[in-house]
Scaffold this active site. Structure first.
Site, short mmCIF file in Angstrom:
data_model
loop_
_atom_site.label_atom_id
_atom_site.label_comp_id
_atom_site.label_asym_id
_atom_site.label_seq_id
_atom_site.Cartn_x
_atom_site.Cartn_y
_atom_site.Cartn_z
N GLU A 85 0.89 -1.17 0.00
CA GLU A 85 0.00 0.00 0.00
C GLU A 85 0.92 1.21 0.00
OE1 GLU A 85 -1.62 2.99 0.66
OE2 GLU A 85 -2.16 2.44 2.71
N CYS A 103 -2.00 8.82 2.62
CA CYS A 103 -1.92 8.32 1.25
C CYS A 103 -3.20 8.64 0.48
CB CYS A 103 -1.62 6.84 1.24
SG CYS A 103 -2.66 5.90 2.34
P1 NDP Z 1 9.17 5.01 4.05
O1 NDP Z 1 8.53 4.29 2.96
O2 NDP Z 1 10.65 5.20 3.99
O3 NDP Z 1 8.84 4.28 5.46
C1 NDP Z 1 7.76 3.39 5.63
C2 NDP Z 1 8.26 2.11 6.31
O4 NDP Z 1 9.12 1.41 5.41
C3 NDP Z 1 9.09 2.38 7.56
O5 NDP Z 1 8.86 1.36 8.49
C4 NDP Z 1 10.52 2.32 7.03
O6 NDP Z 1 11.47 2.06 8.02
C5 NDP Z 1 10.39 1.20 6.03
N1 NDP Z 1 11.40 1.19 4.97
C6 NDP Z 1 12.02 2.25 4.41
N2 NDP Z 1 12.87 1.83 3.44
C7 NDP Z 1 12.78 0.49 3.41
C8 NDP Z 1 13.42 -0.52 2.65
N3 NDP Z 1 14.31 -0.22 1.71
N4 NDP Z 1 13.11 -1.81 2.87
C9 NDP Z 1 12.20 -2.14 3.81
N5 NDP Z 1 11.58 -1.22 4.58
C10 NDP Z 1 11.85 0.07 4.38
O7 NDP Z 1 8.44 6.38 4.23
P2 NDP Z 1 9.04 7.76 4.74
O8 NDP Z 1 8.76 7.85 6.18
O9 NDP Z 1 10.46 7.99 4.36
O10 NDP Z 1 8.15 8.76 3.91
C11 NDP Z 1 8.55 9.08 2.59
C12 NDP Z 1 7.37 9.16 1.67
O11 NDP Z 1 6.71 7.90 1.64
C13 NDP Z 1 6.29 10.13 2.06
O12 NDP Z 1 6.61 11.43 1.69
C14 NDP Z 1 5.12 9.55 1.32
O13 NDP Z 1 5.17 9.95 -0.03
C15 NDP Z 1 5.34 8.07 1.40
N6 NDP Z 1 4.58 7.46 2.49
C16 NDP Z 1 3.39 6.91 2.21
C17 NDP Z 1 2.61 6.38 3.21
C18 NDP Z 1 1.30 5.79 2.94
O14 NDP Z 1 0.43 5.82 3.81
N7 NDP Z 1 1.11 5.18 1.78
C19 NDP Z 1 3.06 6.39 4.61
C20 NDP Z 1 4.36 6.96 4.80
C21 NDP Z 1 5.08 7.47 3.76
P3 NDP Z 1 12.36 3.24 8.64
O15 NDP Z 1 11.41 4.18 9.30
O16 NDP Z 1 13.24 2.53 9.60
O17 NDP Z 1 13.10 3.86 7.50
#
Ligand code: NDP
Length: 455
Positions: free
Chosen positions: A228, A262
């Site tokens: 998602e 989102c």
């Molecule tokens: P991320 O996608 O980086 O973080 C979401 C989760 O994924 C966190 O638990 C993070 O861990 C983990 N994660 C990050 N990179 C990896 C990877 N390579 N492999 C596995 N897990 C990973 O979101 P951000 O917080 O950096 O936000 C950035 C952008 O993402 C936002 O601006 C938005 O566009 C989008 N976003 C969308 C969401 C939604 O509801 N669809 C929610 C949040 C973000 P960790 O925190 O340790 O990096």
């Protein structure tokens, strides 16, 4: 990224956590694997009772959980209360309906009896984001636990106390210790966990790069994922729509969660004939919002969750301006105060085919576009790589039917904002991801759909 609680309203570091060492991760995986062997034998009745207890704990202690949410990621306290209440709702929903969603389904064939049985898969990994730090987890945990799976949570690094609180709630509700555990680990460790034999599948909510990375790691092991990811949801208002209600809803839909959702409305696609009025009314509504301390009851808009999110949003707004966009209100961070504050912002005149128009703005920034007719509205709505949700305003039946049929998205809401509801499936198409959460479709994602044929 450090695993830490940093108050986004002040920038103050409250608590830092040591990531788990490899041996600690291994012992949690051991416990998860062992727990699955006996947890899968528990009855639906027993699981429902535990999940109902979790709902009671959520309701009884919602004030404490809401404070934690607001402290760690900055959403207004009242919104955090509503988030915890919704978690109780999803627990009660699956406690009641999971047994029927997972009951054997008889299919008539040439067998004496043939049927479909839904069986648990094992340990399921959830990689979750900070924006709805309780809701995103409970909407995974409730169906997963009801299906007889066990869960491992890798939560976002900026919400560790929420992560620990959730595992504690589930344990206090009566579930065995290993049925749901939090792994305090950084993103770099996720691929290793995914590769472990005991982990059978994973779900991720977050950014595209994170989703692609998890799916690649899972793909190497032939394991299923549900993703998602982001969205750049259109909010279309046609001439026949109720303009005043649309403007009120547009404000809520864009500002939800300080703009970091989102399914927030992000691109406002307005019929030319009403666009000037819409711009004026939306500006008034945005300017009336109170920006401030998210713990205060009358705050409408709190800080963004992290300095990185603030910086990214600021850069996107600059790119929009450089591409020809005009700032109607807002347009730069509120630098006179500590914390990650960005004001309500409206940008018009961005060329629809510019690169920046394809991006998701994760904050309180509305992009306004004018269109001559419904054809142009639908074309523009579909002109992004995303396909999560769409909201459209019309009182014309033919227009309504075309919007439902032609918008490329996982959900279309007519005369309402896009929202999730435990009873309805939730998820996207295109680069917004795949698979569904919630409802009967959500609980069927992580089960072995076993065909049984008896002679
Ligand atoms: P991320 O996608 O980086 O973080 C979401 C989760 O994924 C966190 O638990 C993070 O861990 C983990 N994660 C990050 N990179 C990896 C990877 N390579 N492999 C596995 N897990 C990973 O979101 P951000 O917080 O950096 O936000 C950035 C952008 O993402 C936002 O601006 C938005 O566009 C989008 N976003 C969308 C969401 C939604 O509801 N669809 C929610 C949040 C973000 P960790 O925190 O340790 O990096």
């Amino acid at each position: 990224m450090a695993i830490a609680t940093i108050n986004p309203a002040t920038g103050e570091t409250i608590k830092i956590f040591e990531p788990l060492k490899d041996a600690e991760i291994a012992s949690k995986l051991d416990l998860a694997g062992q727990t699955f062997q006996h947890y899968r034998q528990t009855s639906f009745y027993q699981r429902s009772q535990w999940l109902e207890k979790a709902a009671i704990i959520l309701e009884q202690e919602k004030a404490d959980f809401a404070k934690l949410i607001t402290l760690e990621m900055g959403k207004p306290y009242q919104a955090a209360i509503a988030e915890v209440e919704k978690c109780a709702l999803v627990c009660n929903y699956y406690a009641e309906y999971a047994p029927s969603f997972l009951a054997d389904v008889t299919v008539k064939t040439d067998a004496s009896h043939s049927f479909v049985r839904y069986q648990p898969m094992g340990v399921i990994l959830a990689v979750m984001p900070w924006n709805f730090p309780f809701w995103q987890v409970f909407r995974f945990a409730a169906p997963t636990l009801m299906a007889g799976n066990v869960g491992l949570l890798k939560h976002a690094s900026n919400v560790p106390q929420c992560a620990l609180a959730i595992a504690d709630i589930i344990h206090r509700a009566g579930f065995p210790q290993g049925a749901f555990q939090t792994l305090l680990i950084g993103a770099a460790k996720v691929a290793d966990v995914m590769a472990d034999d005991r982990v059978k599948a994973a779900t991720l909510t977050g950014s595209e790069p994170a989703g692609a990375s998890l799916a690649a790691a899972a793909g190497k092991q032939i394991k299923k994922t549900v993703l998602e990811l982001g969205g750049s949801d259109p909010f279309i208002v046609l001439e026949s729509g109720d303009l005043e209600t649309a403007v009120v809803t547009a404000t809520t839909a864009r500002m939800l969660n300080n703009g970091q959702s989102c399914i927030a409305a992000k691109r406002f696609i307005i019929a030319e004939s009403i666009a000037t009025e819409f711009e004026k009314l939306l500006s008034e509504k945005f300017l009336a919002l109170k920006v401030g301390d998210p713990m205060e009851p009358d705050t409408d808009l709190g800080p963004l969750a992290t300095p990185d999110i603030l910086q990214d949003l600021d850069q996107q707004v600059q790119s929009a301006i450089n591409s020809g966009g005009k700032v109607l209100i807002g347009g730069s961070p509120l630098s006179h105060r500590p914390g990650n504050f960005y004001p309500p912002t409206i940008i018009t005149d961005i060329p629809p085919d510019s690169a920046i128009a394809q991006e998701e703005f994760f904050g309180p920034v509305a992009l306004l576009f004018r269109v001559p007719n419904i054809d142009a509205a639908i074309q523009l709505a579909n002109a992004t790589p995303f396909g999560l949700g769409a909201s459209a305003w019309t009182n014309n039946h033919q227009e309504r039917d075309r919007l439902i049929a032609e918008i490329e998205a996982g959900a279309v809401f007519i005369n309402s904002m896009v929202k999730s509801d435990p009873r309805l499936p939730f998820g996207g198409i295109k680069r917004s991801g795949y698979g569904r959460e919630l409802s009967i479709q959500g609980i069927h994602e992580f089960v072995n759909v076993k065909t049984v044929w008896l002679k």
